[in-house]
Design a protein around this motif. Structure first.
Motif, PDB file in Angstrom:
ATOM      1  N   GLU A 101       0.773  -1.229   0.060  1.00 54.13           N
ATOM      2  CA  GLU A 101      -0.052   0.044  -0.037  1.00 54.13           C
ATOM      3  C   GLU A 101       1.018   1.119  -0.139  1.00 54.13           C
ATOM      4  O   GLU A 101       0.626   2.262  -0.616  1.00 54.13           O
ATOM      5  CB  GLU A 101      -0.979  -0.019   1.167  1.00 54.13           C
ATOM      6  N   ARG A 102       1.886   1.139   0.701  1.00 50.01           N
ATOM      7  CA  ARG A 102       2.974   2.313   0.734  1.00 50.01           C
ATOM      8  C   ARG A 102       3.527   2.433  -0.672  1.00 50.01           C
ATOM      9  O   ARG A 102       3.657   3.573  -1.069  1.00 50.01           O
ATOM     10  CB  ARG A 102       3.965   2.028   1.773  1.00 50.01           C
ATOM     11  N   GLU A 119      -0.379  10.230   7.511  1.00 49.87           N
ATOM     12  CA  GLU A 119      -0.728  11.090   8.176  1.00 49.87           C
ATOM     13  C   GLU A 119      -1.320  10.099   9.539  1.00 49.87           C
ATOM     14  O   GLU A 119      -1.917   9.347   9.475  1.00 49.87           O
ATOM     15  CB  GLU A 119      -1.905  11.872   7.604  1.00 49.87           C
ATOM     16  N   ASN A 120      -1.228  10.673  10.663  1.00 47.33           N
ATOM     17  CA  ASN A 120      -1.815  10.037  12.021  1.00 47.33           C
ATOM     18  C   ASN A 120      -3.357  10.141  12.040  1.00 47.33           C
ATOM     19  O   ASN A 120      -3.790  11.165  12.040  1.00 47.33           O
ATOM     20  CB  ASN A 120      -1.195  10.814  13.097  1.00 47.33           C
ATOM     21  N   ALA A 121      -3.832   9.015  12.213  1.00 43.17           N
ATOM     22  CA  ALA A 121      -5.307   9.193  12.059  1.00 43.17           C
ATOM     23  C   ALA A 121      -5.887   9.677  13.481  1.00 43.17           C
ATOM     24  O   ALA A 121      -7.115  10.057  13.663  1.00 43.17           O
ATOM     25  CB  ALA A 121      -5.842   7.605  12.140  1.00 43.17           C
ATOM     26  N   LYS A 122      -5.036   9.989  14.421  1.00 47.23           N
ATOM     27  CA  LYS A 122      -5.422  10.369  15.749  1.00 47.23           C
ATOM     28  C   LYS A 122      -6.521   9.679  16.721  1.00 47.23           C
ATOM     29  O   LYS A 122      -7.445  10.165  16.804  1.00 47.23           O
ATOM     30  CB  LYS A 122      -5.748  11.809  15.597  1.00 47.23           C
ATOM     31  N   HIS A 142      -4.539   2.623   6.895  1.00 44.60           N
ATOM     32  CA  HIS A 142      -5.935   2.336   6.238  1.00 44.60           C
ATOM     33  C   HIS A 142      -6.054   3.578   5.369  1.00 44.60           C
ATOM     34  O   HIS A 142      -5.509   4.375   5.343  1.00 44.60           O
ATOM     35  CB  HIS A 142      -7.115   2.084   7.354  1.00 44.60           C
ATOM     36  N   ARG A 143      -7.450   3.464   4.741  1.00 41.09           N
ATOM     37  CA  ARG A 143      -7.590   4.702   3.796  1.00 41.09           C
ATOM     38  C   ARG A 143      -8.821   5.530   4.194  1.00 41.09           C
ATOM     39  O   ARG A 143      -9.787   4.667   5.028  1.00 41.09           O
ATOM     40  CB  ARG A 143      -8.003   4.217   2.390  1.00 41.09           C
ATOM     41  N   ASN A 144      -8.845   6.833   4.463  1.00 45.36           N
ATOM     42  CA  ASN A 144      -9.854   7.473   4.795  1.00 45.36           C
ATOM     43  C   ASN A 144     -10.336   8.787   4.117  1.00 45.36           C
ATOM     44  O   ASN A 144      -9.526   9.292   3.429  1.00 45.36           O
ATOM     45  CB  ASN A 144      -9.294   8.387   6.296  1.00 45.36           C
ATOM     46  N   MET A 230      -7.294   9.030   1.531  1.00 42.40           N
ATOM     47  CA  MET A 230      -5.893   9.460   2.200  1.00 42.40           C
ATOM     48  C   MET A 230      -5.460   8.179   2.880  1.00 42.40           C
ATOM     49  O   MET A 230      -6.180   7.607   3.469  1.00 42.40           O
ATOM     50  CB  MET A 230      -6.031  10.602   3.066  1.00 42.40           C
ATOM     51  N   LEU A 231      -4.048   7.888   2.958  1.00 42.94           N
ATOM     52  CA  LEU A 231      -3.552   6.820   3.529  1.00 42.94           C
ATOM     53  C   LEU A 231      -3.348   7.467   4.915  1.00 42.94           C
ATOM     54  O   LEU A 231      -2.587   8.392   5.179  1.00 42.94           O
ATOM     55  CB  LEU A 231      -2.136   6.393   2.819  1.00 42.94           C
ATOM     56  N   LYS A 232      -3.922   6.837   6.138  1.00 40.87           N
ATOM     57  CA  LYS A 232      -3.562   7.237   7.445  1.00 40.87           C
ATOM     58  C   LYS A 232      -3.092   5.930   8.211  1.00 40.87           C
ATOM     59  O   LYS A 232      -3.192   4.743   7.584  1.00 40.87           O
ATOM     60  CB  LYS A 232      -4.825   7.643   8.043  1.00 40.87           C
ATOM     61  N   ARG A 233      -2.269   6.214   9.326  1.00 43.53           N
ATOM     62  CA  ARG A 233      -1.903   5.205  10.272  1.00 43.53           C
ATOM     63  C   ARG A 233      -2.442   5.483  11.460  1.00 43.53           C
ATOM     64  O   ARG A 233      -2.868   6.624  11.984  1.00 43.53           O
ATOM     65  CB  ARG A 233      -0.534   5.403  10.061  1.00 43.53           C
ATOM     66  N   ILE A 234      -2.435   4.423  12.570  1.00 43.93           N
ATOM     67  CA  ILE A 234      -2.445   4.622  13.745  1.00 43.93           C
ATOM     68  C   ILE A 234      -1.332   4.373  14.732  1.00 43.93           C
ATOM     69  O   ILE A 234      -1.122   4.985  15.646  1.00 43.93           O
ATOM     70  CB  ILE A 234      -3.649   3.469  14.212  1.00 43.93           C
ATOM     71  N   LEU A 235      -0.571   3.217  14.276  1.00 42.33           N
ATOM     72  CA  LEU A 235       0.782   2.967  14.905  1.00 42.33           C
ATOM     73  C   LEU A 235       1.917   4.072  14.548  1.00 42.33           C
ATOM     74  O   LEU A 235       1.601   4.609  13.372  1.00 42.33           O
ATOM     75  CB  LEU A 235       0.975   1.492  14.634  1.00 42.33           C
ATOM     76  N   PRO A 236       2.811   3.853  15.305  1.00 39.39           N
ATOM     77  CA  PRO A 236       4.227   4.883  14.585  1.00 39.39           C
ATOM     78  C   PRO A 236       4.416   4.592  13.554  1.00 39.39           C
ATOM     79  O   PRO A 236       4.375   3.360  13.168  1.00 39.39           O
ATOM     80  CB  PRO A 236       5.164   4.662  15.963  1.00 39.39           C
ATOM     81  N   ASN A 237       4.724   5.469  12.497  1.00 34.43           N
ATOM     82  CA  ASN A 237       5.331   5.057  11.374  1.00 34.43           C
ATOM     83  C   ASN A 237       6.479   4.382  11.023  1.00 34.43           C
ATOM     84  O   ASN A 237       7.645   4.392  11.643  1.00 34.43           O
ATOM     85  CB  ASN A 237       5.681   6.621  10.409  1.00 34.43           C
ATOM     86  N   GLY A 238       6.123   3.299  10.326  1.00 35.56           N
ATOM     87  CA  GLY A 238       6.972   2.169  10.103  1.00 35.56           C
ATOM     88  C   GLY A 238       7.617   1.172  11.342  1.00 35.56           C
ATOM     89  O   GLY A 238       8.711   0.575  11.298  1.00 35.56           O
TER      90      GLY A 238
END
Length: 749
Positions: A101-102, A119-122, A142-144, A230-238
């Motif tokens: 996905e990246r 981006e952080n999903a907060k 995930h995508r948001n 948009m591609l977002k994340r919940i955990l720290p990047n990488g």
């Protein structure tokens, strides 16, 4: 004064241990019938931590017997070594999915792969995200949609791009007609109401996968038309990629990766000649499959599994075999599980801080509808029996009880007692079992409800075929252990026997019309059906429940049988089952002895069948379909756990659940197994190398953000912010701090 009833006008036994508590003779006979009065005089129930007066039952104090798992440093290390090689392949799959996905995101944004920073999903720690398409739990990438806030998982993204959205299914509708109690007992009945299990709101109707569009670059346009997701994340990047690299580079893990997945030594249940060792009293015959070595189940006592190591258990567990541990209540303090004791412990007043639990929702096993019943009356029927207005035995059951708060909050002493009874605590303990992946989640993380929960139900030894006290065929999302803590035999009233026989004939005639109208030899079939329904084999005084557990590899044939014969079963309002969405996950079918026999004739498979006795703990591996029938009134307590050996089955079931229709009651992913895998690997690495114990990734990310914010205010260039990996950096020397402070003063001026 009697400590139990506060009465002062009766003969009492004064405790010689505490020299304070007294128990009157009527209370001794009523509440402690199995303890001689002279023993109460030597050491009273209060001193033994088994006092069941209302005040003591609601205490939050610990019992005299420890319910925790005592894990040494070496055991913790060995557990981590056991966990890592079993989770690494699954962690790699998760990482590969995120990398793919990246790469798409890099192509869309025109960036280099290393420059992609979602981006952080907060998402707060007490919040859980679900995919708006398949209802799968979202744990990281995930995508948001920035407009309508829709979230979709990476699996749905992949399917949308491939043009094959597998989760795109129509809602299912089960229409059941309520014709009343007369219909349930073989008469025609009148239509009272129609029940449609189709439940879906208008907002969810809009979110089918077909409404999301994609282009050649891989951009997914939201159904609302707002633009690309948009591609977002919940955990720290990488972080997941870092975990994979850490496991592969760890010297200890490198040695473990070459170990075989299964235990190759011969199981101690077998003799040297390959035959089962019937003299060791640790096996239980549960099936009669020809040419099979798994007809016997491992069935040690609670003392056997405490004295032995885990290897013998793992011999069977890794093969997906259930295990029955006997006499687990002997490891407890002896607190009573009598129904009236449970009632006293759980009945709360509305003016207290606890919820009022005087009324409960029970399931009537005749039509599988919920009925509200007074808790005291329910427990009275548990011991004395219940009959409906047509004098048919009425079996009610409480599922997942107490319904409010946690088991520990509502029944604190019984919660401690149950934890003491748990066998193989390294796997089953819900708080600190080192081989239970469910306990690896961080404290502040929103965790799945793994129990414990109580199941209380009436039951009778004879199988009537209609209204039996059963838990229908199903498959849990995780491993589970079920302890039978109390049984009570309730005989059928003699004056009701003739009425029951008349009703059984009406049931048979109705089944002949509605279920078996297409069968050629109906008379022979009905004779066989009646014979198997009345069959009660070698019922012992301590037998409580009849279990049927199917092997994982037999599931396809089991599903095929149900698909073929589903019209021969009844479900809600005693109506025939008209359609099947999923033979197992629908939880509509209980295979009677007749159907168990037909299943073996037609498909050549049979379950492990055995009676659960008082004090037996049944460990059920995830992925094994199973059903239960109560032979007596039973109280069972169960808790879920996730073992390293069965993670692949948890993932397989998660994939099955996501393909169910949008409004199916089993659709939601309540486990979140991928999140457990990530945190379990992280914890295992910390246990193997305690010197590298760091803050949690979330805390580290938060501190990093604070540091960057501070530096930004101070006026430091953005390139410098990324070059500060820790507190110990080049700016910490005294020489470098002076110009730094001068620069800050200048900025403030």
């Amino acid at each position: 004064m009697c400590h139990q009833c506060q009465g002062s006008d009766r003969d009492v036994e004064k405790c010689q241990t505490c020299n304070r508590k007294r128990f009157c003779h009527p209370c001794c006979e009523l509440w402690y019938p199995r303890i001689p009065k002279q023993d109460i005089g030597k050491k009273c129930p209060f001193c033994c931590s088994i006092c069941n007066c209302r005040a003591c039952l609601r205490l939050d104090t610990k019992l005299n017997i420890s319910s925790d798992v005592k894990v040494s440093k070496d055991e913790k290390i060995q557990s981590s070594k056991f966990i890592l090689p079993r989770l690494l392949p699954h962690l790699k799959e998760i990482n590969d999915e995120q990398i793919a996905e990246r790469e798409i995101e890099a192509k869309i944004s025109g960036l280099d792969f290393k420059e992609v920073s979602p981006e952080n999903a907060k998402c707060s720690s007490d919040e859980r995200l679900y995919c708006d398409i398949c209802k799968t739990s979202i744990f990281d990438l995930h995508r948001n949609c920035s407009v309508c806030s829709s979230d979709i998982c990476l699996t749905c993204c992949l399917e949308i791009r491939n043009g094959k959205p597998l989760a795109c299914r129509e809602d299912v509708s089960w229409n059941y007609i309520n014709r009343g109690l007369k219909y349930a007992h073989g008469e025609k009945g009148e239509v009272i109401e129609m029940k449609d299990d189709k439940v879906i709101n208008s907002a969810d109707r809009m979110k089918y996968p077909s409404m999301w569009k994609t282009d050649e670059a891989g951009v997914i346009t939201c159904y609302c038309g707002a633009g690309g997701l948009m591609l977002k994340r919940i955990l720290p990047n990488g972080w997941i990629s870092d975990l994979v690299n850490s496991v592969e580079k760890t010297a200890e893990a490198g040695k473990l990766l070459n170990l075989p997945e299964t235990i190759v030594e011969q199981c101690p249940c077998f003799k040297s000649d390959g035959n089962i060792d019937m003299d060791n009293c640790k096996v239980l015959k549960a099936a009669s499959r020809e040419g099979s070595e798994d007809n016997y189940l491992y069935s040690p006592s609670i003392w056997d599994v405490q004295q032995e190591d885990l290897k013998h258990f793992q011999h069977h567990w890794v093969k997906g075999e259930p295990v029955v541990v006997r006499n687990v209540l002997e490891a407890t303090s002896g607190l009573s599980w009598e129904p009236m004791v449970m009632w006293r412990a759980c009945r709360q007043r509305s003016h207290t801080k606890h919820a009022e639990l005087t009324e409960v929702d029970a399931i009537d096993c005749l039509d599988f509808c919920q009925v509200q019943v007074n808790l005291y009356k329910f427990f009275t029927g548990y011991t004395k029996g219940r009959y409906d207005c047509m004098d048919w035995p009425q079996n009610l059951k409480l599922k997942d009880w107490p319904p409010t708060k946690s088991f520990k909050e509502n029944l604190p002493r019984h919660s401690e007692e149950f934890l003491c009874s748990l066998p193989l605590k390294h796997y089953t303990h819900p708080v600190n079992g080192p081989l239970n992946l469910a306990v690896k989640l961080p404290e502040k993380c929103l965790k799945p409800d793994m129990g414990p929960k109580t199941y209380v139900a009436n039951g009778f030894a004879q199988e009537y075929g209609r209204g039996d006290s059963v838990t229908k065929l199903h498959c849990d999302m995780s491993d589970a252990v079920n302890v039978l803590t109390h049984i009570c035999e309730v005989p059928i009233n003699e004056e009701n026997i003739s009425k029951i026989e008349k009703l059984k004939k009406k049931h048979a005639e109705q089944d002949l019309r509605e279920l078996y109208s297409s069968v050629a030899n109906k008379e022979e079939m009905m004779e066989l059906l009646e014979k198997t329904n009345q069959q009660v084999e070698n019922l012992q005084t301590d037998d409580g429940a009849l279990w049927d557990i199917f092997r994982r590899e037999d599931t396809p044939k089991l599903e095929a049988y149900i698909e073929k014969h589903h019209k021969e079963f009844r479900h809600l309002y005693s109506c025939p089952v008209s359609q099947v969405v999923h033979p197992i996950h629908d939880q509509m079918f209980y295979l009677t002895r007749y159907h168990i026999m037909k299943l073996k004739e037609e498909y050549g498979i049979e379950p492990w069948t055995f009676n659960q006795k008082l004090g037996d703990a049944v460990l059920i591996p995830v992925g094994c379909p199973h059903q239960v029938r109560n032979l007596k009134s039973c109280t069972k307590v169960a808790v879920d756990f996730v073992s390293p050996e069965n993670v692949s089955e948890c993932l397989r079931l998660t994939k099955e659940y996501r393909l169910l229709p949008p409004n199916h009651f089993a659709k939601e992913d309540k486990l979140g197994i991928k999140k457990m895998i990530v945190y379990a690997v992280d914890q295992a690495l910390k246990d193997l190398d305690p010197s590298e114990k760091k803050e949690s990734p979330e805390a580290e990310e938060k501190n990093k953000g604070r540091k960057r914010k501070k530096l930004k205010v101070s006026g430091i260039d953005s390139t410098l912010k990324e070059s500060l990996p820790s507190e110990k950096n080049s700016l910490e020397t005294q020489e470098e701090k002076k110009p730094f402070k001068t620069y800050q003063r200048r900025k403030r001026k």
